[in-house]
Design a protein around this motif. Sequence first.
Motif, PDB file in Angstrom:
ATOM      1  N   TRP A   1      11.219   2.784   7.838  1.00 35.27           N
ATOM      2  CA  TRP A   1      10.069   3.274   8.759  1.00 35.27           C
ATOM      3  C   TRP A   1       8.907   3.635   8.077  1.00 35.27           C
ATOM      4  N   LEU A   2       8.874   3.692   6.671  1.00 36.25           N
ATOM      5  CA  LEU A   2       7.874   4.034   5.967  1.00 36.25           C
ATOM      6  C   LEU A   2       6.991   2.806   5.677  1.00 36.25           C
ATOM      7  N   CYS A   3       7.056   1.784   6.141  1.00 37.08           N
ATOM      8  CA  CYS A   3       6.435   0.481   6.029  1.00 37.08           C
ATOM      9  C   CYS A   3       5.233   0.782   6.991  1.00 37.08           C
ATOM     10  N   SER A   4       4.098   0.181   6.411  1.00 37.87           N
ATOM     11  CA  SER A   4       2.839   0.420   7.324  1.00 37.87           C
ATOM     12  C   SER A   4       2.907  -1.049   8.178  1.00 37.87           C
TER      13      SER A   4
ATOM     14  N   CYS B   1       1.367  -3.733   7.276  1.00 46.16           N
ATOM     15  CA  CYS B   1       0.197  -4.401   7.299  1.00 46.16           C
ATOM     16  C   CYS B   1       0.223  -5.923   6.872  1.00 46.16           C
TER      17      CYS B   1
ATOM     18  N   ALA C   1       1.931   2.032  -3.418  1.00 41.09           N
ATOM     19  CA  ALA C   1       0.869   2.402  -4.310  1.00 41.09           C
ATOM     20  C   ALA C   1       0.832   3.915  -4.215  1.00 41.09           C
ATOM     21  N   VAL C   2       1.289   4.445  -3.044  1.00 41.85           N
ATOM     22  CA  VAL C   2       1.125   5.966  -3.078  1.00 41.85           C
ATOM     23  C   VAL C   2       2.486   6.814  -3.088  1.00 41.85           C
ATOM     24  N   ASN C   3       3.630   5.874  -2.870  1.00 49.12           N
ATOM     25  CA  ASN C   3       4.927   6.510  -3.352  1.00 49.12           C
ATOM     26  C   ASN C   3       5.827   5.192  -4.035  1.00 49.12           C
TER      27      ASN C   3
ATOM     28  N   ILE D   1       0.882  -0.980  -0.157  1.00 47.89           N
ATOM     29  CA  ILE D   1      -0.095  -0.065   0.033  1.00 47.89           C
ATOM     30  C   ILE D   1       0.942   1.089  -0.184  1.00 47.89           C
ATOM     31  N   VAL D   2       2.006   1.293   0.573  1.00 49.35           N
ATOM     32  CA  VAL D   2       2.924   2.348   0.605  1.00 49.35           C
ATOM     33  C   VAL D   2       3.666   2.631  -0.656  1.00 49.35           C
TER      34      VAL D   2
END
Lengths: 248, 147
Positions: B56-59, B61, B30-32, B27-28
């Motif tokens: 640290w950008l990882c969600s 999920c 998908a936006v960047n 999902i990250v």
Amino acid sequence: MSMTLYLGCLIRTLYPEVEKAVYEVLGRIGVVFEEPKGASCCAPLGLFSLSKNAWLRLNERNMRLFQSTVLTVCDDCFASLSDAFKILSEKNNVRVPEVKPFGKFMLEKLEEKGLRFSFKGLRCAVQHSCHLLRPARNVDNAENPMVVKNVLEKLGYIPVSYVSELDCCGGLVFEEKMRDAIARRKAEALEKSGADCVVTTCSHCMRQLKSVSRLPVLHLAQLSALSMGANPEEIGISEILLRRMVNP
Amino acid sequence: MISRLKEKGAGDLLKCIQCGSCTSSCIVNAVNEYFNPRRIIGSIVKFNRLPDQDPWLCSSCSICVERCPQRVNPLSVIMALRMIKYENGDAPPSRVFELIEQIKKTGLAFPLSNEAYEKRRSLGLPELEMDEESLKEVKKILSEAGF
């Protein structure tokens, strides 16, 4: 049989209406529970990322306070506690308490008691919480989750399907811009679903989606308590939402 | 580097076939597009290099864990990278320490807002305060971990 209730930090500090709803539900279906006063935060990923040992020790401490099956109201707590208990059970060869997420608990209780509630006609889009589903913990189908939807049906609501249903809400992304971009993307999908409200069982999803969504975002406990006859105002159900229901 | 990552709990990176199932589900990403789990693992296994992307950008999920056909567990690699970067002196987002500080103060990761305090009172909900002995134990665990 008594249960241990673990509400989690966000619900207790930010969403008292959800906490109230949980007490209403447990009281109305006759579940005896205790809440250990000394339990701390289960320290999900922020802390875990830096020190697995501290995460494990905090939850070992929590575990000593839990005398029965633990009912979690936030799926992030569910994941953190059940992952930690699994490691502790293997490491120390001890019996650990079972951890039950709210959705699964509701489904089992409704089935056990054969309960079905009057039709409310409210369309609900479920925000499935990542940490309930993945990695698979045998609670629900990771690619086609049905537990919360089945509970909603039994409670008299209409679960709706939508595009990007399994997408994360981004609530645990630490970088603000990215977190907001993911939230907006998810909120858009939810709004296009035609639902009257969003329903989740994770307090991080709640907080994240409430910050961007035009739809009301509710915890499953709130809709459960409403079906069971709790006072809508006390459990955070707005007038607007009530007006959309048949037999509110 | 692979053995250091494994010490920190990373899964079996060498099984990665660079198929991109992780990235196409991410999902990250998908936006960047800059955040790319396939490339994170690729830079380690193919070039033995610490990836320049921010773990640290990882969600978190875990969809990459669920969908990886090779059972690599990309999330475990990203979590191990967070620890290694921290040990190398790269500061994590300040938010992480705010959460830990809050746990040391009250036992809970979030402060009680005034609004929630009032609402709790009007709904007759129980007091939130943790007993002193418990809070002491929690603080001890965190300070022994260096926080």
